[in-house]
Design a protein around this motif. Structure first.
Motif, PDB file in Angstrom:
ATOM      1  N   LEU A  91       0.992  -0.741  -0.112  1.00  0.00           N
ATOM      2  CA  LEU A  91      -0.607  -0.110  -0.459  1.00  0.00           C
ATOM      3  C   LEU A  91       0.913   1.024   0.000  1.00  0.00           C
ATOM      4  O   LEU A  91       2.003   1.229   0.851  1.00  0.00           O
ATOM      5  CB  LEU A  91      -1.151   0.349   0.772  1.00  0.00           C
ATOM      6  CG  LEU A  91      -1.615   1.319   1.747  1.00  0.00           C
ATOM      7  CD1 LEU A  91      -2.679   1.262  -0.016  1.00  0.00           C
ATOM      8  CD2 LEU A  91      -2.786   0.913   2.734  1.00  0.00           C
ATOM      9  N   MET A  92       0.557   2.571  -1.123  1.00  0.00           N
ATOM     10  CA  MET A  92       1.551   3.822  -0.771  1.00  0.00           C
ATOM     11  C   MET A  92       0.297   4.304  -0.330  1.00  0.00           C
ATOM     12  O   MET A  92      -0.681   4.926  -0.368  1.00  0.00           O
ATOM     13  CB  MET A  92       1.472   3.732  -2.260  1.00  0.00           C
ATOM     14  CG  MET A  92       2.928   2.683  -3.114  1.00  0.00           C
ATOM     15  SD  MET A  92       4.188   3.447  -2.871  1.00  0.00           S
ATOM     16  CE  MET A  92       4.424   5.176  -3.334  1.00  0.00           C
ATOM     17  N   LEU A  93       1.700   4.978   0.286  1.00  0.00           N
ATOM     18  CA  LEU A  93       0.977   6.455   1.288  1.00  0.00           C
ATOM     19  C   LEU A  93       1.228   7.739  -0.014  1.00  0.00           C
ATOM     20  O   LEU A  93       2.143   7.751  -0.522  1.00  0.00           O
ATOM     21  CB  LEU A  93       1.464   7.109   2.347  1.00  0.00           C
ATOM     22  CG  LEU A  93       1.337   8.497   2.723  1.00  0.00           C
ATOM     23  CD1 LEU A  93      -0.351   8.163   3.491  1.00  0.00           C
ATOM     24  CD2 LEU A  93       2.047   8.521   4.093  1.00  0.00           C
ATOM     25  N   HIS A  94       0.323   8.140  -0.960  1.00  0.00           N
ATOM     26  CA  HIS A  94       0.693   9.760  -1.435  1.00  0.00           C
ATOM     27  C   HIS A  94       0.694  10.805  -1.061  1.00  0.00           C
ATOM     28  O   HIS A  94      -0.244  11.194  -0.546  1.00  0.00           O
ATOM     29  CB  HIS A  94      -0.410   9.371  -3.077  1.00  0.00           C
ATOM     30  CG  HIS A  94      -0.839   7.962  -3.526  1.00  0.00           C
ATOM     31  ND1 HIS A  94       1.007   7.955  -4.636  1.00  0.00           N
ATOM     32  CD2 HIS A  94      -0.796   6.511  -4.096  1.00  0.00           C
ATOM     33  CE1 HIS A  94       0.628   6.685  -5.078  1.00  0.00           C
ATOM     34  NE2 HIS A  94      -0.706   5.961  -4.376  1.00  0.00           N
ATOM     35  N   TYR A  95       1.609  11.592  -0.741  1.00  0.00           N
ATOM     36  CA  TYR A  95       2.298  12.850  -0.422  1.00  0.00           C
ATOM     37  C   TYR A  95       0.957  13.633  -1.068  1.00  0.00           C
ATOM     38  O   TYR A  95       0.095  14.528  -0.508  1.00  0.00           O
ATOM     39  CB  TYR A  95       3.346  13.366  -0.044  1.00  0.00           C
ATOM     40  CG  TYR A  95       4.064  11.689   0.156  1.00  0.00           C
ATOM     41  CD1 TYR A  95       3.985  11.610   1.145  1.00  0.00           C
ATOM     42  CD2 TYR A  95       5.620  12.397  -0.649  1.00  0.00           C
ATOM     43  CE1 TYR A  95       4.754  10.779   1.899  1.00  0.00           C
ATOM     44  CE2 TYR A  95       6.449  10.743   0.064  1.00  0.00           C
ATOM     45  CZ  TYR A  95       6.195   9.988   1.249  1.00  0.00           C
ATOM     46  OH  TYR A  95       7.171   9.748   2.333  1.00  0.00           O
ATOM     47  N   LEU A  96       0.637  13.961  -2.259  1.00  0.00           N
ATOM     48  CA  LEU A  96       0.403  14.938  -3.062  1.00  0.00           C
ATOM     49  C   LEU A  96      -1.231  13.904  -3.717  1.00  0.00           C
ATOM     50  O   LEU A  96      -1.349  12.900  -4.526  1.00  0.00           O
ATOM     51  CB  LEU A  96       1.016  15.783  -4.161  1.00  0.00           C
ATOM     52  CG  LEU A  96       1.912  15.837  -3.320  1.00  0.00           C
ATOM     53  CD1 LEU A  96       3.218  15.997  -4.631  1.00  0.00           C
ATOM     54  CD2 LEU A  96       1.645  17.055  -2.802  1.00  0.00           C
ATOM     55  N   PRO A  97      -2.311  14.711  -3.522  1.00  0.00           N
ATOM     56  CA  PRO A  97      -3.241  14.390  -4.967  1.00  0.00           C
ATOM     57  C   PRO A  97      -3.333  14.523  -6.736  1.00  0.00           C
ATOM     58  O   PRO A  97      -1.649  14.860  -6.756  1.00  0.00           O
ATOM     59  CB  PRO A  97      -4.264  16.116  -4.615  1.00  0.00           C
ATOM     60  CG  PRO A  97      -3.871  16.948  -3.971  1.00  0.00           C
ATOM     61  CD  PRO A  97      -2.938  16.035  -3.455  1.00  0.00           C
ATOM     62  N   ALA A 120       9.297   9.412  -7.371  1.00  0.00           N
ATOM     63  CA  ALA A 120       7.610   8.065  -6.669  1.00  0.00           C
ATOM     64  C   ALA A 120       6.504   9.714  -6.206  1.00  0.00           C
ATOM     65  O   ALA A 120       5.224   9.185  -6.520  1.00  0.00           O
ATOM     66  CB  ALA A 120       8.066   7.407  -5.885  1.00  0.00           C
ATOM     67  N   VAL A 121       7.471  10.126  -5.336  1.00  0.00           N
ATOM     68  CA  VAL A 121       6.024  11.454  -4.570  1.00  0.00           C
ATOM     69  C   VAL A 121       5.534  10.903  -3.481  1.00  0.00           C
ATOM     70  O   VAL A 121       3.911  10.846  -3.616  1.00  0.00           O
ATOM     71  CB  VAL A 121       5.171  11.981  -5.468  1.00  0.00           C
ATOM     72  CG1 VAL A 121       4.567  13.514  -4.938  1.00  0.00           C
ATOM     73  CG2 VAL A 121       5.956  12.621  -6.962  1.00  0.00           C
ATOM     74  N   GLY A 122       6.129   9.370  -3.314  1.00  0.00           N
ATOM     75  CA  GLY A 122       4.633   8.772  -1.909  1.00  0.00           C
ATOM     76  C   GLY A 122       5.656   7.837  -1.468  1.00  0.00           C
ATOM     77  O   GLY A 122       7.059   7.416  -2.385  1.00  0.00           O
ATOM     78  N   ALA A 123       5.477   6.576  -0.610  1.00  0.00           N
ATOM     79  CA  ALA A 123       6.073   6.409  -0.307  1.00  0.00           C
ATOM     80  C   ALA A 123       5.603   4.408   0.170  1.00  0.00           C
ATOM     81  O   ALA A 123       4.176   4.734   0.408  1.00  0.00           O
ATOM     82  CB  ALA A 123       6.298   6.556   1.129  1.00  0.00           C
ATOM     83  N   VAL A 124       6.147   3.581   0.285  1.00  0.00           N
ATOM     84  CA  VAL A 124       5.208   2.708   1.409  1.00  0.00           C
ATOM     85  C   VAL A 124       4.569   2.796   2.568  1.00  0.00           C
ATOM     86  O   VAL A 124       5.653   2.956   3.779  1.00  0.00           O
ATOM     87  CB  VAL A 124       5.908   1.078   0.839  1.00  0.00           C
ATOM     88  CG1 VAL A 124       5.864   0.062   1.436  1.00  0.00           C
ATOM     89  CG2 VAL A 124       6.448   0.920  -0.912  1.00  0.00           C
TER      90      VAL A 124
END
Length: 309
Positions: free
Chosen positions: A177-183, A217-221
Motif C-alpha cells: 500500500l502506497m501513501l501518496h503525499y499529493l493529489p 515516486a512522490v509517495g512511500a510504502v
C-alpha cells in the motif's frame, strides 16, 4: 569529458545510482572540494538536487554528487519506494566512501547540501558523519516532525497500529500500500478546495512537466513508515551539529513547515558559525526551481562552501 557522468556506488547489499557533476576545466590530476546534493522526499536525482543545485554548484567549481536514495529512483533495494530516514542518512556514508575512491575528490573538503527533506537529512547526518565539513539546507524539512504533524493525522498510536497491521497483511500476501503525499493533479487540488501554498506548489512541481521525472515516486510504502514517526532530524543537534551551517528558507510559508524548521535548527544547532537566510517573497517549492529564488539561494550558498571547504 562531459560535465556530468552517471555512476553507481556500493551500499550495504545493493548499488545506489548517482550523477557526478564536474566543474569547468576539470582535470583528474587536480583535487576538488566536494558537495553531496540530497534530493527531497519523493524526489530523485534528476530534479532540484541534481539539475538545479547540483549543476549550479559544479559550475561554481565544486565536484558534486547527486544520487537516488536507496529503494528509490534508479538505486537498488526492495521493496521499492521505502522512505526510511535511518537508511536515507546512512546512504550518505556510502556516498562519501565512494567519493574518496576518486583521486580528484579532496577528502578534507566535503560538504553537503539538501533540498526539502534532503535538507533535514543533511543536517542530521552531519552530526555523526564527521567527514562532512559544512552543511547547507535549502528549504529543509524535518521529515519526522512532518509525518507526526501532518501526513499521518493526529492519532499517532492509531497510525502505528494501522501500519503494523498493513505490514502483517503484506507478509501474508497482500499488495503493498502506497501513501501518496499529493493529489494526482492540479485539477484535483482545485476540486478539493485546497489552498495551502505547499500542497499547491508541490502538485504544480511534481505533477506537471515543470518538474515531473520518471524516478520521482512522490509517495512511500505505507507499511514501512513507522521508522519515520519515531525519528527526529534535529535530535542531539545542540551537542553534535558543530559544522558551519547555512539555513535557507522562503518567507511565504505553507503547511510542510520549512520556515519553522529553519528557525528551529538555526536556534538549536551547536555550530559556532551559522547563518539563516530568509528569501523574501518566495515559497518552499519556488526554492526548488524559480530562477530568482534559486539565484538568491546560490548567491549565499556558493561563497559559503568556498569559505568553509
Amino acid at each position: 569529458m562531459n560535465n556530468a557522468q552517471a555512476i553507481k556506488f556500493k551500499n550495504i547489499a545493493w548499488d545506489n545510482a548517482g550523477v557526478l557533476y564536474f566543474p569547468p576545466g576539470f582535470s583528474e590530476d587536480e583535487k576538488y572540494p566536494v558537495i553531496i546534493s540530497m534530493h527531497p522526499i519523493g524526489s530523485c536525482k534528476e530534479q532540484s538536487a541534481g539539475n538545479i543545485y547540483g549543476a549550479a554548484m559544479a559550475a561554481a567549481g565544486f565536484l558534486v554528487l547527486a544520487f537516488d536514495a536507496s529503494f528509490q529512483g534508479e538505486s537498488g533495494g526492495s521493496p521499492r519506494n521505502i522512505e526510511n530516514p535511518h537508511q536515507r542518512t546512512d546512504d550518505v556514508r556510502y556516498a562519501i566512501d565512494y567519493l574518496l575512491t576518486l583521486p580528484y575528490a579532496d577528502a578534507d573538503r566535503i560538504g553537503i547540501l539538501g533540498v526539502c527533506g534532503g535538507g533535514g537529512y543533511s543536517l542530521n547526518i552531519a552530526m555523526t558523519e564527521r567527514r562532512i565539513k559544512a552543511v547547507a539546507s535549502v528549504t529543509g524539512v524535518n521529515y519526522g516532525r512532518l509525518m507526526r504533524d501532518g501526513f499521518l493525522g493526529n492519532n499517532l498510536i492509531s497510525a502505528l497500529e494501522n501500519i503494523a497491521d498493513q505490514r502483517t497483511n503484506e507478509v501474508k500476501g497482500e499488495e503493498l500500500l502506497m501513501l501518496h503525499y499529493l493529489p494526482a493533479s492540479i485539477e484535483e487540488v482545485k476540486k478539493a478546495g485546497i489552498t495551502d501554498t505547499d500542497v499547491l506548489g508541490a502538485t504544480d512541481y511534481y505533477k506537471t512537466p515543470r518538474g515531473n521525472a520518471p524516478g520521482a515516486a512522490v509517495g512511500a510504502v505505507y507499511s514501512h513508515l513507522s521508522a519515520s514517526i519515531g525519528w527526529d532530524a534535529f535530535h542531539l543537534c545542540e551537542t553534535l551539529l558543530t559544522q558551519p551551517l547555512l539555513i535557507i528558507v522562503g518567507n511565504r510559508t505553507g503547511g510542510f513547515g520549512a520556515y519553522r524548521d529553519g528557525y528551529e535548527i538555526y536556534r538549536r544547532a551547536a555550530s559556532a558559525k551559522k547563518e539563516l537566510l530568509v528569501i523574501e517573497g518566495f515559497s518552499h517549492y519556488e526554492l526548488y526551481d524559480h530562477p530568482e529564488a534559486v539565484k538568491q539561494a546560490l548567491k549565499k550558498a556558493v561563497p559559503f562552501f568556498k569559505e568553509n571547504l
